[in-house]
Design an enzyme around this catalytic site. Structure first.
Site, mmCIF file in Angstrom:
data_model
loop_
_atom_site.group_PDB
_atom_site.id
_atom_site.type_symbol
_atom_site.label_atom_id
_atom_site.label_comp_id
_atom_site.label_asym_id
_atom_site.label_seq_id
_atom_site.Cartn_x
_atom_site.Cartn_y
_atom_site.Cartn_z
ATOM 1 C CG HIS A 72 -2.220 -0.870 0.954
ATOM 2 N ND1 HIS A 72 -3.353 -0.717 1.760
ATOM 3 C CD2 HIS A 72 -2.285 -1.993 0.204
ATOM 4 C CE1 HIS A 72 -4.138 -1.673 1.381
ATOM 5 N NE2 HIS A 72 -3.615 -2.476 0.322
ATOM 6 C CE1 TYR A 201 -5.290 3.808 8.954
ATOM 7 C CE2 TYR A 201 -5.782 3.575 11.185
ATOM 8 C CZ TYR A 201 -4.941 3.298 10.037
ATOM 9 O OH TYR A 201 -4.175 2.162 10.237
ATOM 10 N N PRO A 293 -4.588 0.115 18.614
ATOM 11 C CG PRO A 293 -6.405 -1.084 18.072
ATOM 12 C CD PRO A 293 -5.787 -0.219 19.363
ATOM 13 C CE LYS A 297 3.751 3.357 13.445
ATOM 14 N NZ LYS A 297 3.599 2.555 12.104
ATOM 15 C CE1 TYR A 385 -1.412 3.913 9.377
ATOM 16 C CE2 TYR A 385 -0.219 3.081 7.512
ATOM 17 C CZ TYR A 385 -1.195 2.853 8.262
ATOM 18 O OH TYR A 385 -2.203 2.068 8.194
HETATM 19 C C1 PHB Z 1 -6.111 -4.536 10.682
HETATM 20 O O1 PHB Z 1 -6.443 -4.722 9.429
HETATM 21 O O2 PHB Z 1 -6.639 -5.263 11.663
HETATM 22 C C2 PHB Z 1 -5.719 -2.808 11.206
HETATM 23 C C3 PHB Z 1 -5.179 -2.101 10.222
HETATM 24 C C4 PHB Z 1 -4.959 -1.009 10.839
HETATM 25 C C5 PHB Z 1 -4.846 -0.569 11.865
HETATM 26 C C6 PHB Z 1 -5.251 -1.574 13.077
HETATM 27 C C7 PHB Z 1 -5.848 -2.793 12.562
HETATM 28 O O3 PHB Z 1 -4.352 0.753 12.287
#
Ligand code: PHB
Ligand code: APR
Length: 394
Positions: A72, A201, A293, A297, A385
């Site tokens: 990505h 997000y 989450p 990280k 990130y």
């Molecule tokens: C996930 O795909 O489970 C996932 C992706 C990004 C995050 C947290 C969890 O920030």
């Protein structure tokens, strides 16, 4: 039994450390209290930083990741009716992330370990590290009704947040830094195509939402829920409806729903223990720190701890550099705290807090607006990130 490094816990931290050490000719035994099926049934995050991808390649376990992982180049931040893309690749001079589930990473590592014939003891009971402050530490555990003793040079505590390693260190030798957030994430896994080719997000007045994926045909979505919520109260229909309400309308209109194949609620916590070592025992991954989450990280921090201990042990066994051992914690903590800060910040700007009033909501939206409207601020998000560089060991 006797080995060089006794590893407690066969999550990603223990398995990756074990694999790297084995390839370097450093003997190790992994002692795990559960069975492999249980470990592989846990659904966790799925975004790997470049540093972790490189480390998996170095460990010789990247074949399936390189074939099936999704690279990505960016992700989206949705807020205040807007969708803003953070172009990771352009903002970081070419760095990207790899979307590949933790479950798959764990499976690859387990298979690699089995293929080289290194020993993992599963279903070990009453695992206990001993004499960590002496020159001859050891680990005991019960297996089939008998107590087994493993003598070793070093112990790697890779047994997660609830493990025995950290709990075996006298409380007066540790400082704990912690924040518990007043909400959780309700996550759903479904065999549906992703709503967007990149992660989204979303900050919304009803609460945070995240669109993620595991493959072109498997999705992972989350919505922020109250800390007291029960997963039984969330039918698939209720989940999909809530998710749609929190996504920008043009995204919600594209969402393809389907039956969940997993659904669970995870609490959010920030946690760091200092120092991350006690005599000849070292803490790695979730045993030493937890991040919320938001920002993905957790797994990546486990990988940077593994890299640090691995590189130190290479010098210890290869060049007799035992002086480096005492630096493990301070090297790790520099990077740990930076990831803690980023995860805390992403959490605080994207979630709705119980005391969020009109003022704090305007501040949140202004902070998001500010961070996407200047290139310097976008770069700050992007470089965190994709993952800050691993710290040098000297
Ligand atoms: C996930 O795909 O489970 C996932 C992706 C990004 C995050 C947290 C969890 O920030
Ligand atoms: N004895 C032996 N093994 C134990 C004990 C114990 N007393 N307690 C826990 N374990 C095992 C668990 O069963 C588990 O398999 O240790 C392992 C720890 O694995 P994880 O919790 O996955 O921790 P870690 O390997 O550090 O993985 C990094 O970062 O944010 C997260 O989701 C991410 O789980 C991932 C973690």
């Amino acid at each position: 039994m006797k080995t060089q490094v006794a590893i407690i816990g066969s999550g990603p931290s223990g398995l990756l450390l074990g694999q790297l050490l084995h390839r370097a000719g450093i003997a190790n035994i992994i002692i795990e209290r559960k069975d492999p099926d249980y470990i592989l049934s846990r659904i966790r995050a799925g975004v790997l930083e470049q540093g972790m991808v490189d480390l998996l390649r170095e460990a010789g376990v990247s074949e399936r990741m390189d074939a099936n992982g999704l690279v990505h180049d960016g992700f989206e931040l949705a807020f205040d009716g807007r969708s803003e893309r953070i172009d990771l690749k352009a903002l970081t001079g070419g760095k990207t992330v790899m979307v590949y589930g933790q479950t798959e990473v764990t499976r690859d590592l387990m298979e690699a370990r089995e293929a080289v014939g290194a020993l993992t003891v599963y279903n070990a009971e009453n695992v206990q590290p001993h004499d960590m402050k002496s020159d001859s530490p050891y680990v005991t555990f019960d297996y089939n009704g008998e107590t087994v003793r493993v003598d070793c040079d070093y112990i790697a505590g890779c047994d997660g947040f609830h493990g025995v390693s950290r709990q075996s260190i006298p409380a007066e030798s540790l400082s704990i830094f912690e924040r518990v957030y007043p909400f959780g994430w309700l996550g759903i896994l479904a065999d549906t195509p992703p709503v967007n080719h990149e992660l989204i997000y979303a900050n919304h007045e009803r609460g945070f939402a995240l669109c993620s994926m595991r493959s072109p045909t498997r999705t992972r979505y989350y919505v922020q829920v109250g800390a007291e919520e029960k997963v039984e109260d969330w039918s698939d229909e209720r989940f999909w409806e809530e998710l749609k309400l929190r996504l920008p309308p043009h995204v919600a209109a594209q969402l393809i729903t389907g039956p969940s194949i997993e659904k669970s609620i995870a609490p959010l916590r920030s946690f760091v223990v200092e120092p991350m070592q006690y005599g000849r025992m070292f803490l790695l991954g979730d045993a030493a720190h937890i991040v919320p989450p938001t920002g993905a990280k957790g797994l990546n921090l486990a990988a940077s701890d593994v890299s640090t201990l691995y590189r130190i042990l290479l010098k210890v066994y290869g060049e007799g550099r035992t002086d480096l051992l005492e630096k493990y914690s301070q090297i790790c903590l520099r990077r740990v705290w930076k990831a803690e800060r980023f995860s805390w910040w992403m959490t605080s700007i994207l979630h709705r807090f119980p005391d969020t009033d009109g003022f704090s909501q305007r501040i949140q939206q202004t902070e998001l607006d500010y961070f996407v409207s200047t290139e310097a601020a976008r770069r700050t998000i992007a470089e965190n990130y994709v993952g800050l560089p691993y710290e040098a060991i000297e």
